[in-house]
Design an enzyme around this catalytic site. Structure first.
Site, PDB file in Angstrom:
ATOM      1  N   HIS A   1       0.819  -1.204   0.000  1.00 21.61           N
ATOM      2  CA  HIS A   1       0.000   0.000   0.000  1.00 21.61           C
ATOM      3  C   HIS A   1       0.855   1.256   0.000  1.00 21.61           C
ATOM      4  O   HIS A   1       2.079   1.209   0.140  1.00 21.61           O
ATOM      5  CB  HIS A   1      -0.953  -0.003   1.203  1.00 21.61           C
ATOM      6  CG  HIS A   1      -0.271   0.048   2.540  1.00 21.61           C
ATOM      7  ND1 HIS A   1       0.216   1.204   3.102  1.00 21.61           N
ATOM      8  CD2 HIS A   1       0.000  -0.936   3.444  1.00 21.61           C
ATOM      9  CE1 HIS A   1       0.750   0.952   4.270  1.00 21.61           C
ATOM     10  NE2 HIS A   1       0.644  -0.350   4.517  1.00 21.61           N
TER      11      HIS A   1
ATOM     12  N   CYS B   1       2.974  -4.800   6.875  1.00 17.03           N
ATOM     13  CA  CYS B   1       2.646  -4.607   5.465  1.00 17.03           C
ATOM     14  C   CYS B   1       3.820  -3.973   4.718  1.00 17.03           C
ATOM     15  O   CYS B   1       4.803  -3.534   5.311  1.00 17.03           O
ATOM     16  CB  CYS B   1       1.398  -3.731   5.330  1.00 17.03           C
ATOM     17  SG  CYS B   1      -0.118  -4.536   5.882  1.00 17.03           S
TER      18      CYS B   1
END
Length: 309
Positions: free
Chosen positions: A196, A212
């Site tokens: 992301h 992440c």
């Protein structure tokens, strides 16, 4: 060896949010050949108007950690105008199939090999911090979401609450959303991880996420628009890369291995363990062992020639 006092310094900077800078470039794009060596060395002078090392790293599409490793002793806030900096723009591809997305945690880099094209896109990334490590895995992109909504996991909410910084149950798309404007979801076991964007540029090229993969805003937008759902993703951890190139030169590239405990992170770092494959490569005849020893000591993240075949 990379000075660990600097690692603690960087961690402090990230916690207090002082490293700014704007992302002004997209992926470095390299043509692919028979070997694994791509790119070429680059050197630039710090401009008269200065700028932080993060700003210079973003301009040349590399991560902050990589810039610091390649330029020991440089002030990350105010590198001296006129000083020559090394841009780590030459590298060895990881020893895995050139397919889909490859993330080498030790390098803090993401590689994207578009199907049917003889080129690779290379992006600096932020990864999981100690205690929230990004796992090694083989998976796929299972969904893509523009303007993602962030629903903090219960464990992260509890962690923030214990620090006196409570999180909402849901964060809508917008400037306060830490996922940025684009997110791609990967399945892993019973959970999931995201590739992301971010609303904090300083986290790229460092270990600051909850597991992440974090990219600068223009990078995730470019990658998001190229990568189809179903693209394979391989997350690896190769701190030492080696290659014998078609011209006979033999190369090694050494990165600082990732700390797995807080004690390692706060102390002398994780030990550098050489695989059997790397040991055999080093022990090949006509290897300059002095150069090897220097590379293993400095861990600059840049490839160096250690011999000829």
């Amino acid at each position: 060896m990379f000075p660990f006092i600097r690692l603690r310094f960087i961690r402090l900077l990230c916690l207090i949010g002082l490293l700014g800078g704007s992302a002004v470039a997209q992926a470095a794009i390299y043509p692919l050949g028979e070997g694994r060596l791509i790119g070429s060395p680059m050197h630039v002078e710090v401009p008269d108007n200065g700028g932080s090392l993060e700003e210079l790293a973003a301009q040349f599409q590399v991560g902050l950690y990589a810039m610091l490793a390649a330029n020991p002793g440089v002030d990350p806030f105010l590198p001296r105008p006129g000083r020559t900096l090394t841009i780590p723009s030459q590298l060895l591809l990881p020893d895995v199939p050139r397919k889909g997305i490859v993330i080498n945690l030790a390098e803090l880099r993401l590689y994207y090999f578009p199907e049917g094209e003889d080129k690779v896109y290379v992006y600096p990334i932020g990864i999981g911090r100690v205690g929230r490590e990004t796992p090694e895995m083989e998976t796929r992109i299972v969904s893509k979401q523009p303007d993602p909504v962030w629903i903090p996991p219960a464990s992260i909410r509890a962690e923030h609450l214990a620090q006196g910084d409570p999180l909402p149950e849901r964060v809508e798309a917008g400037p306060d959303n830490p996922l940025g404007k684009f997110a791609m979801r990967m399945a892993y076991g019973h959970g999931e991880y995201l590739i992301h964007g971010t609303n904090k540029n300083f986290g790229v090229g460092l270990r600051v996420s909850a597991g992440c993969i974090r990219l600068r805003a223009p990078d995730i937008e470019q990658l998001f628009n190229m990568v189809p759902v179903g693209t394979p993703v391989r997350v690896i951890n190769q701190p030492v890369l080696v290659s014998q190139e078609p011209d006979g030169r033999r190369w090694i590239e050494v990165h600082q291995p990732l700390s797995r405990t807080q004690e390692e992170y706060d102390g002398d770092g994780a030990p550098l363990v050489l695989s059997d494959q790397v040991q055999a490569f080093i022990n090949f005849p006509y290897t300059d062992l002095d150069v090897v020893d220097q590379a293993l000591l400095e861990r600059s993240g840049m490839p160096v020639v250690i011999g000829w075949n």
